[in-house]
Structures are given as C-alpha cells and as structure tokens.
Design an enzyme around this catalytic site. Structure first.
Site, short mmCIF file in Angstrom:
data_model
loop_
_atom_site.label_atom_id
_atom_site.label_comp_id
_atom_site.label_asym_id
_atom_site.label_seq_id
_atom_site.Cartn_x
_atom_site.Cartn_y
_atom_site.Cartn_z
N ASP A 98 -17.10 19.13 -34.79
CA ASP A 98 -16.96 17.92 -33.99
C ASP A 98 -18.34 17.32 -33.77
O ASP A 98 -19.22 17.96 -33.17
CB ASP A 98 -16.30 18.26 -32.64
N ASP A 200 -16.71 11.90 -33.18
CA ASP A 200 -16.22 11.44 -31.88
C ASP A 200 -16.63 9.98 -31.65
O ASP A 200 -17.80 9.61 -31.84
CB ASP A 200 -16.82 12.34 -30.80
N HIS A 316 -6.80 16.70 -28.40
CA HIS A 316 -7.27 17.19 -27.10
C HIS A 316 -7.23 16.12 -26.02
O HIS A 316 -7.42 16.42 -24.84
CB HIS A 316 -8.69 17.73 -27.24
N ASP A 317 -7.00 14.85 -26.40
CA ASP A 317 -6.92 13.75 -25.43
C ASP A 317 -5.50 13.23 -25.22
O ASP A 317 -5.26 12.47 -24.27
CB ASP A 317 -7.78 12.57 -25.90
#
Length: 548
Positions: A98, A200, A316-317
């Site tokens: 990431d 990201d 994850h969001d």
C-alpha cells in the site's frame, strides 16, 4: 490488447491488524499472515494487497506513515516482510504494498524538520500558507475527516494542509525533491521483489489548494508518468490507483497502456449510489438498482481496450456488501453473498476480495462511542452530536457506513476470539463468529468459501471471463441483472435476482443452455421461463447453435 498476468489474477486484501495474531498481543501481524498462506493458496488468489505495515503512530491505522522503509513493531520486522514475500512467491502469490504518498504522519522526520522554522530545508516538502489578515484559515477546503483542511502551526504561525487528519500533513508534489525521495522509497520495495503497489488516493497528489482543486489537478498525470519511468515501469508489476473522482475517460488516462501510467484504477461510482447527492457518505438513500446496473455497464463498455477495470464490493473503507445491499439474515446470508460474488466475478476486470468476504462476514452494529475505534467515525459522531442529531440517527449511519465494520478480526473458527488471538483483540469481534467462520465454511461443500473457489477457478480456466465482451440485457428490469460475456465464438449468460422477492427471466430468443455455476443446488436451465428464487444467480453456457 496485450495480455498481462494481472488480467486473470484475483487480489485478496489483507488488513494486517485484523487478519491473524501470532504472538497473542491482540494485534494481527506478519507472522500471522505467513501462517495463513496455505489458506489463501487454497482459495486460489494470486495477489495479496497488504494494508500499510510501515512505522506509524496509528492515528489513521497505518495510513499515517512516519517511516516508509521501517516496519511497525506491532506487525513484526523487515525480515518478516522478506519472509512473507518469499513464502508467498513459493505459492505463486505476489505481494502488493500500500503506497500512501499524498501525505505522511506529522511524526515523519520530514515534517518534524519542516515545522521547526520557515527556513528549514524540509519546509517545502509540505504545503504551508499564511493566515488571512483576520487570522482565519487560508480558504474553505475541508478535511475528509471533518472540519477545516488547514491546521495552524503555532511555532511558525503558518497553516499546513491536511486533506485527512491533522496528523496527516499533505506532501508538496510540486517539489521535485519530494518526488525523488518517494521514487527512491518505491524502488527500495521493488528491489525486494514485491508484485506492485496499491496507491492510496493517488488522484490527490496533483492538488492546487489555492484554487480549491483537490483531485485531478493539471499535473497529476505528469507526476504518474514520471513515477512510472523512475520506478515500477522497469518491472512487471501490478499498479492500481485509488481514484474517487474517476470517470471512464479519466480512467483511460491512468490505464491506457500507451500512456505508461498504471495497470488499473479503483473507481467508486457504484459505491456512492446510496448516498444523498451533495451530502457526506453518512447520509444515505435507497439504492436505485437501475442506476447501479447502468454504472456497471458503463464501466464495462466504455473502457474498451484502453483501460482495465478493478472489480470490488468491499475494502478497508467500505462496509460489508451483504449487509448493506444484500440480506445478512441467517435465512439469506449465504445465497445473498454468493449472488454478489457472481455479479462481480463474471465481469471483465480484476476482482478484489476483502478478507472475510469469502465467508460472508457481515457488519457489526454498535450502540456506544466507546465501541468505536476509527478516527473518521469518531469525528463524525462528535460533529453530529454538536449539531443535535439524535443518537438513533447517528448510530444508524455509523452501523451502515462506519469503517470498523470491515476492520474487526478475521473469524477463523469457533474457539475463543475466533482463533484470531489468545490475547485481547484490539477491536472486538462480531459475536457471530461461532456460527460464521472459516473452518465451518471449509468443511461445507455448499459454503460461500467453496463458491468463491469455484468462481476463481472459472476465471483461471476460461479466457471468456477475463477478456470476453460484455452486453447487458433487460436494463430496465427493477429486479434482474442479466448480461452476456462473449469470446471466440462462445457466449455465457449471467442472470441474477438482486432481491428477496421471486421473479422470472424470459429469454427473448428462446435459447437453450447448460449451467456453469449457480448459488442454489437445483437451479433450473429453462431459459424460456426461468423462475428465480431470492437472490438466485445462475451462469449459463449457451448451447452451440446460439453461440456468437
């Protein structure tokens, strides 16, 4: 179109903090992931996307990085990472790191130096502005985590920009020294043999804050092309950018191979369809299913061969799809989860699975702020309390959209703490782990896990699933999603009932077909009058006389 290894790959996102704890401190770690590699190999995935494991004070659970070339001690050591890369490779699995380079932590050495004085050599690594004459913030930019995007540094009497937490100051990508440092760091990881990067909020690095431009700035693609030349363009790796503001035309700029930028992007148009227009994600409305189908069809057709799709429901969001748009009741959870999997995995693009999706994990309702860990959710709670929203309204939003829903520990078995840890879990598990867990799913032939394995295998064995053309059928049907995939004279028909109510699909051409896979054990193959039960999904291979 040149075929790439990642076209027919399936990516599995691991949230390390919540996957497997190997030392019983209540926090998942790298040794824990290594312990579970055989499980992932059995599932059939090709790539593990690791949420951040770098050194971090964890203001935003690792997305606030204080050292890009050091590992957070709670996760392990650099030797553990190298062992993970090695052991994954032995199983044919690549590691996707990431990459968080829109911002750092305010505890990164760059920011510590930058905040010492206006003359410090690192000052221009970040974005600073003077207060307005009345002392107010430079402009109206707001943080995704609520409040102003500007924070006053008392020592130097200037504001710095933070599009997220005030502990996540934004980097100044206009400074070539910043870019050089980032490229050196990326090459550090590429030389270790990783399989690529998930980037990201990459569409924010070209921001122009004085013009209130936060995404898709004019220099964005110049930066990414420069990054490609300086780093991953020299390797055969997967790169995927998180781009919340992408349209198909913008996505082509990122992923058209001629432009030498990224392999693919995440676009989120489908994710926002239950959000009230112009409102934050917490303010929701009923999903318009016709609109959902139109969005998927648009992305399936308009990219053509000048871009590549990323296919996902969760990360994850983004909370559990089976809870938010499906049915997580004991009666329908399994067929509902399988329907969403069929919906996605038969489309053109690279599928992404978020940990636990393959066993149908569901959201975890909470009733108290003490049960919440996520900074975004805590800030939302405090903001809505100050605005006199009712407790019921606040927690209704949190239980639907809160990020802790995704981040609870993985449910491996029915023993204490679901086999995740023998210590106290950093975040409470969903109490249902005794009835929903990996071990139980592995032992059942009719489980969601077994179904995911079959879907992944179909992608491996059939180029039609990977490269086939897409054609939507019955676009105005308010309950059915039906589409065809065609490749080299072969056609598959995918028919899905998105709701609990039974419905009927009638093939206008009265064709015949054989069933490839379905989420009920006794699905009908009568296309002239196909009755579909709640959340039923069927994939057909059309008989030869009807092939294209």
């Amino acid at each position: 179109m040149e075929k790439k290894w990642w076209n027919n790959s399936v990516v599995y996102q691991v949230y390390p903090r919540s996957f497997q704890d190997s030392n019983d401190d209540g926090i998942g770690d790298l040794r824990g992931i290594i312990q579970r590699l055989d499980y992932l190999a059995d599932l059939g995935i090709d790539v593990i996307w690791l949420s951040p494991i770098y050194q971090s004070p964890n203001d935003d659970n690792g997305y606030d990085i204080s050292d890009y070339e050091a590992i957070s001690s709670e996760f392990g050591t650099m030797a553990d990472v190298e062992e993970l890369i090695k052991q994954s490779g032995e199983r044919g699995i690549k590691i996707l790191m990431d990459l968080v380079v829109n911002h750092t932590s305010d505890e990164h050495i760059w920011f510590k130096e930058a905040s010492k004085s206006r003359e410090n050599p690192y000052r221009d690594y970040y974005i600073w502005r003077d207060p307005l004459e009345n002392g107010e913030v430079p402009n109206d930019l707001t943080s995704v985590f609520s409040g102003s995007a500007w924070e006053l540094d008392d020592q130097t009497n200037q504001y710095y920009l933070h599009l997220y937490s005030k502990k996540q100051p934004d980097l100044n990508w206009e400074n070539p020294k910043v870019r050089e440092e980032i490229y050196e760091m990326m090459n550090f990881w590429l030389e270790k043999g990783i399989g690529g990067f998930r980037m990201d909020i990459i569409d924010t690095i070209g921001k122009i804050p004085d013009k209130l431009i936060t995404t898709n700035g004019p220099k964005l693609h110049d930066y990414i092309q420069e990054m490609n030349r300086a780093t991953f363009g020299q390797y055969d790796v997967l790169t995927v950018g998180e781009t919340w503001g992408a349209t198909p035309e913008i996505a082509k700029l990122y992923s058209d191979p001629i432009r030498q930028e990224l392999s693919m992007v995440f676009q989120f148009e489908h994710i926002g369809l239950d959000q009230l227009p112009g409102k934050p994600k917490w303010d929701t409305k009923k999903l318009d299913f016709i609109e959902l189908k139109a969005v998927f069809s648009k992305w399936q057709t308009e990219l053509g061969n000048k871009g590549w799709n990323s296919l996902f429901w969760n990360n994850h969001d983004i909370p559990r799809i089976v809870s938010n748009w499906g049915d997580d009741s004991p009666e329908y959870r399994i067929v509902s989860a399988k329907m969403f999997a069929t919906f996605l995995h038969l489309l053109k693009g690279t599928p992404y699975i978020f940990q636990g999706e393959e066993i149908g994990l569901i959201n975890t309702p909470v009733t108290s702020i003490e049960e919440i860990d996520d900074i975004e959710t805590v800030n939302f709670y405090n903001e809505r309390v100050s605005e006199n929203y009712s407790n019921d309204a606040i927690f209704s939003s949190i239980n639907k959209k809160g990020r802790d829903n995704l981040r609870r520990p993985m449910q491996w078995d029915s023993t204490e703490n679901a086999g995740f840890t023998k210590g106290k879990p950093w975040l409470a598990l969903n109490p249902n782990y005794s009835s929903i867990n990996v071990l139980q799913d592995q032992q059942s032939k009719n489980s969601i896990f077994t179904y995911y394995k079959k879907l992944i295998q179909l992608r491996k064995e059939n180029e039609l699933v990977v490269y086939g053309e897409y054609k939507e059928l019955v676009p105005e049907d308010k309950q059915l999603y039906a589409y065809e995939r065609s490749y080299n004279g072969e056609t598959w028909l995918i028919v899905l009932n998105f709701y609990k109510k039974e419905t009927v699909y009638k093939d206008s051409q009265q064709r015949t077909a054989s069933i490839v896979i379905s989420n009920y054990p006794d699905s009908s193959d009568n296309l002239s009058d196909l009755k579909l039960r709640p959340f039923e999904s069927i994939v057909f291979k059309l008989n030869e006389r009807y092939q294209k």
